[in-house]
Design a protein around this motif. Structure first.
Motif, PDB file in Angstrom:
ATOM      1  N   ASP A 263      -3.434 -12.004   4.762  1.00  0.00           N
ATOM      2  CA  ASP A 263      -3.592 -10.821   3.931  1.00  0.00           C
ATOM      3  C   ASP A 263      -3.080  -9.637   4.745  1.00  0.00           C
TER       4      ASP A 263
ATOM      5  N   PHE B 168      -6.715  -7.758  -0.370  1.00  0.00           N
ATOM      6  CA  PHE B 168      -6.453  -8.139  -1.755  1.00  0.00           C
ATOM      7  C   PHE B 168      -7.725  -8.729  -2.347  1.00  0.00           C
TER       8      PHE B 168
ATOM      9  N   ASP C  33      -6.209  -8.864  -8.015  1.00  0.00           N
ATOM     10  CA  ASP C  33      -4.857  -8.486  -7.597  1.00  0.00           C
ATOM     11  C   ASP C  33      -3.884  -9.642  -7.822  1.00  0.00           C
TER      12      ASP C  33
ATOM     13  N   PRO D 155      -0.839 -10.466  -5.775  1.00  0.00           N
ATOM     14  CA  PRO D 155       0.121 -10.250  -4.698  1.00  0.00           C
ATOM     15  C   PRO D 155       1.283 -11.246  -4.743  1.00  0.00           C
TER      16      PRO D 155
ATOM     17  N   ASP E 184       0.819  -1.206   0.000  1.00  0.00           N
ATOM     18  CA  ASP E 184       0.000   0.000   0.000  1.00  0.00           C
ATOM     19  C   ASP E 184       0.863   1.271   0.000  1.00  0.00           C
TER      20      ASP E 184
ATOM     21  N   ASP F 111       2.325  -6.458  -1.746  1.00  0.00           N
ATOM     22  CA  ASP F 111       2.213  -5.921  -3.104  1.00  0.00           C
ATOM     23  C   ASP F 111       3.417  -6.279  -3.956  1.00  0.00           C
TER      24      ASP F 111
ATOM     25  N   ARG G  22      -2.550  -6.607   3.916  1.00  0.00           N
ATOM     26  CA  ARG G  22      -3.338  -5.380   3.754  1.00  0.00           C
ATOM     27  C   ARG G  22      -4.464  -5.350   4.779  1.00  0.00           C
TER      28      ARG G  22
END
Length: 139
Positions: free
Chosen positions: A56, A66, A70, A72, A11, A89, A58
């Motif tokens: 995850d 995600f 996406d 990742p 992010d 990411d 994020r």
């Protein structure tokens, strides 16, 4: 004292994990969704016959999780002798850092991040946030 951090982006921020805790970095491929799991659990992945939890990162840091569109990367880390995969990411480089240059966590950093980082390294053009893996993998 110097040590090495394996870096990754999440992010827009630059994070680091003690390289001694990192097993490998891979692109996420096939994984299994776990019904009724918390949002921080992205599922399970089979790594050469071993079932590994996908966290995850994020969602763990209070961001938008995600999605299926996406792509990742996985950073597989060892926590208490068990592999856990963190979805990030982008995987970066290994950086040498000096523990004497670790600054305090700024009060302006979001609460979700403040609890999971050990401080801040000021780089020429960025901030490097060393992640506490044992806390970040709690789901």
């Amino acid at each position: 004292m110097q040590y090495q951090l394996a870096t990754f982006r999440l992010d827009g921020r630059l994070f680091g994990i003690d390289v001694a805790l990192v097993q490998e970095a891979l692109r996420l491929d096939q994984h299994t969704i776990v019904p009724h799991a918390p949002q921080t659990v992205a599922g399970l992945v089979n790594l050469r016959g071993q079932v590994v939890l996908l966290v995850d990162l994020r969602a763990r840091l209070g961001r938008t999780p995600f999605g299926p569109e996406d792509s990742p990367m996985m950073m597989v880390v060892n926590v208490d002798g068990e592999p856990i995969s963190l979805l990030v990411d982008q995987v970066g480089d290994v950086m040498d850092v000096d523990t004497d240059r670790l600054g305090p966590v700024p009060p302006t950093l979001e609460a979700e991040l403040r609890d999971l980082v050990a401080g801040v390294y000021a780089l020429d053009d960025d901030l490097l946030l060393p992640l506490d893996v044992s806390l970040a993998t709690r789901v």
